[in-house]
Design a protein around this motif. Structure first.
Motif, PDB file in Angstrom:
ATOM      1  N   SER A  47      -8.482  80.264 -12.818  1.00 13.94           N
ATOM      2  CA  SER A  47      -9.659  80.776 -12.122  1.00 13.94           C
ATOM      3  C   SER A  47      -9.646  82.301 -12.076  1.00 13.94           C
ATOM      4  O   SER A  47     -10.662  82.953 -12.327  1.00 13.94           O
ATOM      5  N   THR A  61      -7.955  84.348 -14.061  1.00 18.36           N
ATOM      6  CA  THR A  61      -8.115  84.857 -15.431  1.00 18.36           C
ATOM      7  C   THR A  61      -9.575  84.839 -15.846  1.00 18.36           C
ATOM      8  O   THR A  61     -10.095  85.804 -16.417  1.00 18.36           O
ATOM      9  N   GLN A  62     -10.234  83.735 -15.554  1.00 18.39           N
ATOM     10  CA  GLN A  62     -11.636  83.581 -15.948  1.00 18.39           C
ATOM     11  C   GLN A  62     -12.508  84.690 -15.368  1.00 18.39           C
ATOM     12  O   GLN A  62     -13.299  85.318 -16.077  1.00 18.39           O
ATOM     13  N   ALA A  90     -11.374  88.253 -16.725  1.00 16.47           N
ATOM     14  CA  ALA A  90     -11.682  88.416 -18.152  1.00 16.47           C
ATOM     15  C   ALA A  90     -13.179  88.575 -18.387  1.00 16.47           C
ATOM     16  O   ALA A  90     -13.596  89.055 -19.441  1.00 16.47           O
ATOM     17  N   ALA A  91     -13.979  88.198 -17.403  1.00 11.10           N
ATOM     18  CA  ALA A  91     -15.427  88.333 -17.543  1.00 11.10           C
ATOM     19  C   ALA A  91     -15.909  89.753 -17.197  1.00 11.10           C
ATOM     20  O   ALA A  91     -17.074  90.080 -17.424  1.00 11.10           O
ATOM     21  N   GLU A 148      -9.709  93.127 -22.262  1.00  9.16           N
ATOM     22  CA  GLU A 148      -9.168  92.634 -23.530  1.00  9.16           C
ATOM     23  C   GLU A 148      -8.017  91.647 -23.348  1.00  9.16           C
ATOM     24  O   GLU A 148      -7.853  90.729 -24.163  1.00  9.16           O
ATOM     25  N   HIS A 149      -7.163  91.911 -22.350  1.00  8.88           N
ATOM     26  CA  HIS A 149      -6.023  91.033 -22.081  1.00  8.88           C
ATOM     27  C   HIS A 149      -5.933  90.770 -20.585  1.00  8.88           C
ATOM     28  O   HIS A 149      -6.125  91.699 -19.793  1.00  8.88           O
ATOM     29  N   VAL A 150      -5.574  89.553 -20.254  1.00  6.94           N
ATOM     30  CA  VAL A 150      -5.221  89.245 -18.866  1.00  6.94           C
ATOM     31  C   VAL A 150      -3.898  88.494 -18.890  1.00  6.94           C
ATOM     32  O   VAL A 150      -3.750  87.528 -19.630  1.00  6.94           O
TER      33      VAL A 150
END
Lengths: 69, 69
Positions: free
Chosen positions: B18, B20-21, B24-25, B30-32
């Motif tokens: 959750s 990360t999602q 990352a949005a 670029e990276h998580v």
């Protein structure tokens, strides 16, 4: 140990989140790093994971494991 | 640029997914990298993110941003 996998089809935050969720749920996983630009997913785990375990997790998230980078 | 944040409350793969999602949005991410054991989330982005942006993303996922590590 740390292994880098290549996953096909991740294009956004939702993709990264789904893949992270499934891989992080595998036994012994401590870190998951997702690179959206390259599709590389770096997994650090206490014990070795089999490629089949990771493939199943990536499948479950709706993406395709290409293999180990 | 790369910044390490501390997030409170992540205990499992679903939590990591959750967070990360949502992160990352954010624009330019670029990276998580999520460390389940320490709650540290390392974010690499093309351009700087504000702490408020990251806090809002972590809130959206249902967790609490403690701050920058």
């Amino acid at each position: 140990m740390e292994t880098v996998y290549v996953v096909k089809g991740m294009t956004c935050g939702h993709c990264a989140g789904s893949v992270t969720q499934e891989i992080a749920a595998l036994p012994g996983v401590e870190h998951v790093d997702v690179a959206l630009d390259t599709g590389k997913v770096t997994v650090k785990s206490e014990t070795a994971l089999t490629e089949d375990q990771v493939r199943a997790a990536v499948d479950e998230a709706g993406y395709e494991l290409v293999g180990v980078a």
